[in-house]
Motif scaffolding. Structure first.
Motif, PDB file in Angstrom:
ATOM      1  N   HIS A   1      -3.568   5.584 -12.252  1.00  0.00           N
ATOM      2  CA  HIS A   1      -2.980   3.835 -12.534  1.00  0.00           C
ATOM      3  C   HIS A   1      -3.779   3.314 -12.223  1.00  0.00           C
ATOM      4  O   HIS A   1      -4.304   3.138 -11.058  1.00  0.00           O
ATOM      5  CB  HIS A   1      -1.754   4.075 -12.022  1.00  0.00           C
ATOM      6  CG  HIS A   1      -1.518   4.700 -10.611  1.00  0.00           C
ATOM      7  ND1 HIS A   1      -1.005   3.313  -9.340  1.00  0.00           N
ATOM      8  CD2 HIS A   1      -1.227   5.398  -9.830  1.00  0.00           C
ATOM      9  CE1 HIS A   1      -1.081   3.829  -8.692  1.00  0.00           C
ATOM     10  NE2 HIS A   1      -1.339   5.151  -8.450  1.00  0.00           N
TER      11      HIS A   1
ATOM     12  N   ASP B   1      -5.653   5.212  -4.134  1.00  0.00           N
ATOM     13  CA  ASP B   1      -4.048   5.131  -4.664  1.00  0.00           C
ATOM     14  C   ASP B   1      -4.083   3.824  -5.118  1.00  0.00           C
ATOM     15  O   ASP B   1      -3.558   2.843  -5.505  1.00  0.00           O
ATOM     16  CB  ASP B   1      -2.641   5.187  -4.348  1.00  0.00           C
ATOM     17  CG  ASP B   1      -1.821   5.264  -4.503  1.00  0.00           C
ATOM     18  OD1 ASP B   1      -1.406   5.582  -5.980  1.00  0.00           O
ATOM     19  OD2 ASP B   1      -0.145   5.532  -4.334  1.00  0.00           O
TER      20      ASP B   1
ATOM     21  N   GLU C   1       2.656   1.643 -12.239  1.00  0.00           N
ATOM     22  CA  GLU C   1       2.897   2.743 -12.402  1.00  0.00           C
ATOM     23  C   GLU C   1       3.326   2.838 -10.685  1.00  0.00           C
ATOM     24  O   GLU C   1       4.639   3.707 -11.028  1.00  0.00           O
ATOM     25  CB  GLU C   1       1.866   3.876 -11.714  1.00  0.00           C
ATOM     26  CG  GLU C   1       2.195   4.961 -11.310  1.00  0.00           C
ATOM     27  CD  GLU C   1       1.849   5.577  -9.991  1.00  0.00           C
ATOM     28  OE1 GLU C   1       2.441   6.808 -10.064  1.00  0.00           O
ATOM     29  OE2 GLU C   1       2.136   4.565  -8.812  1.00  0.00           O
ATOM     30  N   GLU C   2       2.937   2.061 -10.457  1.00  0.00           N
ATOM     31  CA  GLU C   2       4.139   1.621  -8.462  1.00  0.00           C
ATOM     32  C   GLU C   2       5.967   1.480  -8.930  1.00  0.00           C
ATOM     33  O   GLU C   2       6.230   1.509  -8.017  1.00  0.00           O
ATOM     34  CB  GLU C   2       3.051   1.546  -7.740  1.00  0.00           C
ATOM     35  CG  GLU C   2       1.484   1.124  -6.582  1.00  0.00           C
ATOM     36  CD  GLU C   2       1.605   2.471  -6.528  1.00  0.00           C
ATOM     37  OE1 GLU C   2       2.425   3.171  -6.484  1.00  0.00           O
ATOM     38  OE2 GLU C   2       0.701   3.366  -5.626  1.00  0.00           O
TER      39      GLU C   2
ATOM     40  N   HIS D   1      -0.153   2.804   0.314  1.00  0.00           N
ATOM     41  CA  HIS D   1       1.013   1.463   0.419  1.00  0.00           C
ATOM     42  C   HIS D   1       0.780   0.992   1.563  1.00  0.00           C
ATOM     43  O   HIS D   1       1.116   0.461   1.534  1.00  0.00           O
ATOM     44  CB  HIS D   1       1.537   2.199  -0.497  1.00  0.00           C
ATOM     45  CG  HIS D   1       2.479   3.286  -1.559  1.00  0.00           C
ATOM     46  ND1 HIS D   1       3.058   4.336  -1.316  1.00  0.00           N
ATOM     47  CD2 HIS D   1       1.642   3.301  -2.747  1.00  0.00           C
ATOM     48  CE1 HIS D   1       3.184   4.795  -2.574  1.00  0.00           C
ATOM     49  NE2 HIS D   1       1.960   3.870  -3.036  1.00  0.00           N
TER      50      HIS D   1
HETATM   51 ZN    ZN Z   1       1.002   4.795  -4.960  1.00  0.00          ZN
END
Ligand code: ZN
Ligand code: BES
Length: 387
Positions: free
Chosen positions: A194, A212, A250-251, A353
């Motif tokens: 992602h 991420d 995606e998140e 995050h």
């Molecule tokens: Zn994530």
């Protein structure tokens, strides 16, 4: 319908308390909002027990902060499922089989020798320098465009007439990117990552998203460049087609991957295997995590074989939980998926995050291990006649 659906009876809250491990019940978060202003959009989320709720955007991020996982099915309310069992005449059934032996060892080793970590570093430096890659932010569109331009440049430099790239647009501003290398059949092997990032304290805030999932995004980008140096693959002579996916949103609930795999299922497209690469750059114990839930056991057996042959580190089996990343969208659409994560779930990067998920915390040796895995997985399956 809009707000009455939110204030649910205690019955539903009880169901959540039973079914969502380690998470407080969903309604606790949703009930934080007494009344939704008329103008505020609502989104439909699906949870582990199969129930759905309509939530505001704030509630979505509140749930995410509480580690409650969900699919956002607002744009995909009906689930299409691909059936991998193809029926021929007289009820003969042909079932795909993943290889139990590896046949491309010397070519994979050649490709591995061309996988250049300096390229991953340079690209990740740039990709993690956007203020964020949030799926509804201008910077999230700019990062997607930068990615699209990189893929386009790789195709041009390769000289391959069988490679192409397209944008997949969504109901939000960030688009997904899909690169294809045609084989002699339409049977397709996918590797995905992602492209979006998030600061879960403030979704529009700063989020370098280096691990991420800048790490997975740039790991598969370098694999794309490398695999196009294989003359047979680049000339379209492999039996199977390869696709590289960079998912948007995606998140926010696996948005880009759901849109793509649901479209594929509706089209009856034969995706023989999907490998998810979400977080590949942080591994204090120097091992992979092979995700066993929401993945395909037969494909995982093949993935173990690839790790054993091509990587220099081992793996632990670990679970990720309901809807934790894009492999779950492939699984939901009826496609076999594997997810090789950076380590045991319990040892995963604590900075994700947040503003601390930066390139300073990335272990490029570990990304190299994932690079070897990706090249082995794709090349072996590209030349497997029976998948
Ligand atoms: Zn994530
Ligand atoms: N990369 C994470 C998933 C993850 C986190 C896997 C930690 C393993 C360890 C992914 O980007 C993510 O944040 N997923 C969401 C779920 C999504 C459906 C909203 C999550 O875990 O909160």
């Amino acid at each position: 319908m809009r707000s009455s659906a939110i204030l649910l009876p205690a019955l539903a809250a009880t169901a959540f308390a039973c079914n969502l491990e380690s998470s407080p019940n969903v309604d606790r978060f949703i009930r934080l909002r007494a009344v939704s202003p008329e103008s505020e959009p609502l989104y439909t989320l699906e949870f582990e027990d199969g129930s759905t709720r309509q939530v505001t955007d704030d509630e979505r991020w509140e749930l995410k902060r509480a580690h409650v996982r969900f699919f956002d099915i607002t744009d995909e309310p009906v689930t299409a499922t691909y059936s991998s069992v193809s029926r021929t005449t007289n009820d003969e059934v042909s079932i795909a089989a993943f290889p139990t032996a590896l046949t491309q060892v010397s070519q994979v080793n050649t490709l591995i020798s061309r996988y250049t970590i300096a390229n991953v570093r340079t690209n990740l430096q740039r990709f993690s320098s956007f203020y964020n890659r949030y799926y509804r932010a201008t910077t999230g569109v700019e990062s997607a465009q930068w990615l699209f331009d990189q893929v386009s440049a790789i195709i041009s430099a390769s000289g391959s007439s069988r490679a192409s790239v397209r944008k997949v647009t969504h109901s939000f501003s960030q688009f997904s990117v899909v690169a294809t290398i045609q084989g002699t059949s339409a049977k397709t092997v996918v590797v995905g990552a992602h492209q979006d990032s998030i600061n879960s304290r403030s979704p529009t805030g700063e989020a370098a998203g280096a691990d991420d999932d800048g790490s997975g995004s740039m790991a598969i980008l370098e694999a794309f460049r490398t695999i196009l140096t294989d003359s047979r693959i680049s000339a379209g002579q492999a039996p199977n087609t390869l696709e590289f996916h960079w998912y948007a949103g995606e998140e926010a609930g696996l948005l880009g991957s759901q849109a793509i795999f649901q479209q594929y299922a509706r089209d009856g497209k034969n995706v023989a295997a999907m490998l998810n690469q979400d977080m590949v750059g942080y591994s204090p114990r120097n091992q992979f995590g092979l995700i066993t839930d929401n993945t395909n056991a037969q494909l995982n057996a093949f993935t173990r074989l690839v790790i054993g042959r091509y990587a220099s580190i081992g793996f632990v089996e670990t679970r990720c939980g309901y809807a934790c990343s894009d492999h779950a969208s492939a699984t939901r659409s009826g496609y076999p998926a594997s997810f090789v994560f950076e380590g045991a779930f319990a040892n995963s990067n604590p900075s994700i995050h947040t503003t601390s998920d930066t390139i300073a915390n990335i272990n490029f040796n570990h990304i190299y291990e994932h690079g070897k895995l990706i090249l082995g997985f794709l090349t072996e399956l590209a030349f497997s006649p029976n998948i």
